[in-house]
Design a protein around this motif. Structure first.
Motif, PDB file in Angstrom:
ATOM      1  N   PRO A   1     -40.396  34.979 -49.394  1.00 28.63           N
ATOM      2  CA  PRO A   1     -41.526  34.542 -49.848  1.00 28.63           C
ATOM      3  C   PRO A   1     -42.347  35.154 -50.412  1.00 28.63           C
ATOM      4  N   HIS A   2     -42.428  36.824 -50.248  1.00 30.26           N
ATOM      5  CA  HIS A   2     -43.482  37.450 -50.958  1.00 30.26           C
ATOM      6  C   HIS A   2     -43.041  38.401 -52.061  1.00 30.26           C
ATOM      7  N   LEU A   3     -41.454  38.163 -52.288  1.00 23.15           N
ATOM      8  CA  LEU A   3     -41.103  38.978 -53.561  1.00 23.15           C
ATOM      9  C   LEU A   3     -40.647  38.049 -54.705  1.00 23.15           C
ATOM     10  N   SER A   4     -40.839  38.622 -55.909  1.00 25.62           N
ATOM     11  CA  SER A   4     -40.142  37.673 -56.901  1.00 25.62           C
ATOM     12  C   SER A   4     -38.671  37.480 -56.550  1.00 25.62           C
ATOM     13  N   PRO A   5     -38.107  36.698 -57.334  1.00 24.25           N
ATOM     14  CA  PRO A   5     -36.491  36.569 -57.408  1.00 24.25           C
ATOM     15  C   PRO A   5     -35.505  37.867 -57.735  1.00 24.25           C
ATOM     16  N   LYS A   6     -36.369  38.591 -58.799  1.00 26.07           N
ATOM     17  CA  LYS A   6     -35.765  39.814 -59.189  1.00 26.07           C
ATOM     18  C   LYS A   6     -35.766  40.777 -58.118  1.00 26.07           C
ATOM     19  N   SER A   7     -37.165  41.067 -57.600  1.00 26.22           N
ATOM     20  CA  SER A   7     -37.131  42.051 -56.511  1.00 26.22           C
ATOM     21  C   SER A   7     -36.362  41.925 -55.236  1.00 26.22           C
ATOM     22  N   PHE A   8     -36.302  40.544 -54.941  1.00 29.24           N
ATOM     23  CA  PHE A   8     -35.573  39.926 -53.694  1.00 29.24           C
ATOM     24  C   PHE A   8     -34.109  40.603 -54.083  1.00 29.24           C
ATOM     25  N   GLU A   9     -33.771  40.070 -55.216  1.00 29.80           N
ATOM     26  CA  GLU A   9     -32.106  40.565 -55.553  1.00 29.80           C
ATOM     27  C   GLU A   9     -31.866  42.073 -55.438  1.00 29.80           C
ATOM     28  N   THR A  10     -32.955  42.858 -55.953  1.00 33.00           N
ATOM     29  CA  THR A  10     -32.790  44.268 -55.678  1.00 33.00           C
ATOM     30  C   THR A  10     -32.817  44.770 -54.349  1.00 33.00           C
ATOM     31  N   PHE A  11     -33.559  43.969 -53.549  1.00 32.10           N
ATOM     32  CA  PHE A  11     -33.709  44.684 -52.123  1.00 32.10           C
ATOM     33  C   PHE A  11     -32.339  44.335 -51.520  1.00 32.10           C
ATOM     34  N   GLU A  12     -31.481  42.943 -51.849  1.00 32.98           N
ATOM     35  CA  GLU A  12     -30.203  42.890 -51.221  1.00 32.98           C
ATOM     36  C   GLU A  12     -29.351  43.799 -51.743  1.00 32.98           C
ATOM     37  N   THR A  13     -29.317  44.242 -52.900  1.00 32.23           N
ATOM     38  CA  THR A  13     -28.598  45.194 -53.590  1.00 32.23           C
ATOM     39  C   THR A  13     -28.672  46.336 -52.692  1.00 32.23           C
ATOM     40  N   ALA A  14     -29.737  46.908 -52.274  1.00 25.04           N
ATOM     41  CA  ALA A  14     -29.894  47.896 -51.694  1.00 25.04           C
ATOM     42  C   ALA A  14     -29.355  48.012 -50.293  1.00 25.04           C
ATOM     43  N   VAL A  15     -29.706  46.869 -49.356  1.00 27.93           N
ATOM     44  CA  VAL A  15     -29.173  46.722 -48.311  1.00 27.93           C
ATOM     45  C   VAL A  15     -27.589  46.546 -48.587  1.00 27.93           C
ATOM     46  N   ARG A  16     -27.255  46.022 -49.326  1.00 29.87           N
ATOM     47  CA  ARG A  16     -25.592  45.774 -49.367  1.00 29.87           C
ATOM     48  C   ARG A  16     -24.834  47.028 -49.521  1.00 29.87           C
ATOM     49  N   TYR A  17     -25.470  47.885 -50.544  1.00 33.07           N
ATOM     50  CA  TYR A  17     -24.826  49.361 -50.717  1.00 33.07           C
ATOM     51  C   TYR A  17     -24.920  50.382 -49.635  1.00 33.07           C
ATOM     52  N   GLN A  18     -26.130  49.969 -49.023  1.00 35.42           N
ATOM     53  CA  GLN A  18     -26.492  50.761 -47.556  1.00 35.42           C
ATOM     54  C   GLN A  18     -25.337  50.473 -46.542  1.00 35.42           C
ATOM     55  N   PHE A  19     -24.958  49.109 -46.268  1.00 39.41           N
ATOM     56  CA  PHE A  19     -24.254  48.609 -45.516  1.00 39.41           C
ATOM     57  C   PHE A  19     -22.854  49.418 -45.712  1.00 39.41           C
ATOM     58  N   TYR A  20     -22.243  49.277 -47.100  1.00 37.11           N
ATOM     59  CA  TYR A  20     -20.989  49.566 -47.580  1.00 37.11           C
ATOM     60  C   TYR A  20     -20.890  51.170 -47.108  1.00 37.11           C
ATOM     61  N   HIS A  21     -21.698  51.721 -47.316  1.00 38.33           N
ATOM     62  CA  HIS A  21     -21.553  53.251 -47.269  1.00 38.33           C
ATOM     63  C   HIS A  21     -21.871  53.754 -45.535  1.00 38.33           C
ATOM     64  N   ALA A  22     -22.687  52.715 -44.654  1.00 38.26           N
ATOM     65  CA  ALA A  22     -22.656  53.107 -43.391  1.00 38.26           C
ATOM     66  C   ALA A  22     -21.234  53.032 -42.914  1.00 38.26           C
ATOM     67  N   LEU A  23     -20.430  51.624 -43.390  1.00 41.18           N
ATOM     68  CA  LEU A  23     -19.294  51.921 -42.946  1.00 41.18           C
ATOM     69  C   LEU A  23     -18.229  53.074 -43.526  1.00 41.18           C
ATOM     70  N   ALA A  24     -18.595  53.468 -44.779  1.00 39.75           N
ATOM     71  CA  ALA A  24     -17.715  54.547 -45.260  1.00 39.75           C
ATOM     72  C   ALA A  24     -17.887  55.829 -44.335  1.00 39.75           C
ATOM     73  N   ILE A  25     -19.294  55.921 -43.964  1.00 35.16           N
ATOM     74  CA  ILE A  25     -19.710  57.377 -42.992  1.00 35.16           C
ATOM     75  C   ILE A  25     -18.765  57.130 -41.678  1.00 35.16           C
ATOM     76  N   LEU A  26     -18.796  56.000 -41.045  1.00 31.57           N
ATOM     77  CA  LEU A  26     -17.988  55.614 -39.935  1.00 31.57           C
ATOM     78  C   LEU A  26     -16.636  56.092 -40.318  1.00 31.57           C
ATOM     79  N   MET A  27     -16.040  55.455 -41.382  1.00 29.51           N
ATOM     80  CA  MET A  27     -14.769  56.010 -41.681  1.00 29.51           C
ATOM     81  C   MET A  27     -14.455  57.393 -41.714  1.00 29.51           C
ATOM     82  N   VAL A  28     -15.656  58.001 -42.232  1.00 28.46           N
ATOM     83  CA  VAL A  28     -15.317  59.643 -42.165  1.00 28.46           C
ATOM     84  C   VAL A  28     -15.272  60.258 -40.939  1.00 28.46           C
ATOM     85  N   ALA A  29     -16.179  59.608 -40.064  1.00 25.29           N
ATOM     86  CA  ALA A  29     -16.074  60.180 -38.634  1.00 25.29           C
ATOM     87  C   ALA A  29     -14.662  60.070 -37.897  1.00 25.29           C
TER      88      ALA A  29
END
Length: 138
Positions: free
Chosen positions: A29-57
């Motif tokens: 409710p506090h972000l514009s749709p564009k800003s919210f979409e950008t935040f979601e992109t950050a979360v998505r790439y963080q999660f993908y690469h958290a899994l990649a780091i686990l794969m490296v381990a």
């Protein structure tokens, strides 16, 4: 190295889930749709690469560790630079701090992701021992 990347990957995964939930239930409710979409992109790439780091381990149990160490650190730096800059940029209307200078940082995080994936690819050309000492796997 294995335990370190296991810790980093699991912590980044935990934070991605927490930040995603926070965004969905508190930030929307506090972000514009564009800003919210950008935040979601950050979360998505963080999660993908958290899994990649686990794969490296996991892969570091079986084979050549130099390229995998590079991959783990590149993925970690990528999350900090790419997702971190997107988190700050997408929430600037809330915190009011001028963070426009972070825009050019985001692609450096993407470059770190590419380096990480390239290092994982490079590591695939080395022998991976299918058994782990003491694991009972033959």
């Amino acid at each position: 190295m294995r335990n370190l990347f296991l810790r980093i990957g699991s912590l980044l995964g935990f934070l991605a889930v927490a930040l995603g939930a926070f965004a969905a239930h508190g930030l929307r409710p506090h972000l514009s749709p564009k800003s919210f979409e950008t935040f979601e992109t950050a979360v998505r790439y963080q999660f993908y690469h958290a899994l990649a780091i686990l794969m490296v381990a996991i892969l570091s149990h079986f084979g050549k560790k130099g390229a995998l160490r590079l991959a783990g650190w590149a993925f970690t730096a990528g999350v900090a630079l790419f997702s971190g800059s997107l988190y700050a940029l997408s929430t600037r209307e809330l915190h009011g701090v001028s963070v426009g200078w972070l825009g050019p940082i985001t692609p450096l995080g993407g470059l770190c992701f590419l380096i990480g994936w390239g290092a994982v690819f490079y590591s695939s050309f080395f022998h991976y021992d299918r058994s782990v000492k003491g694991s009972g796997v033959d």
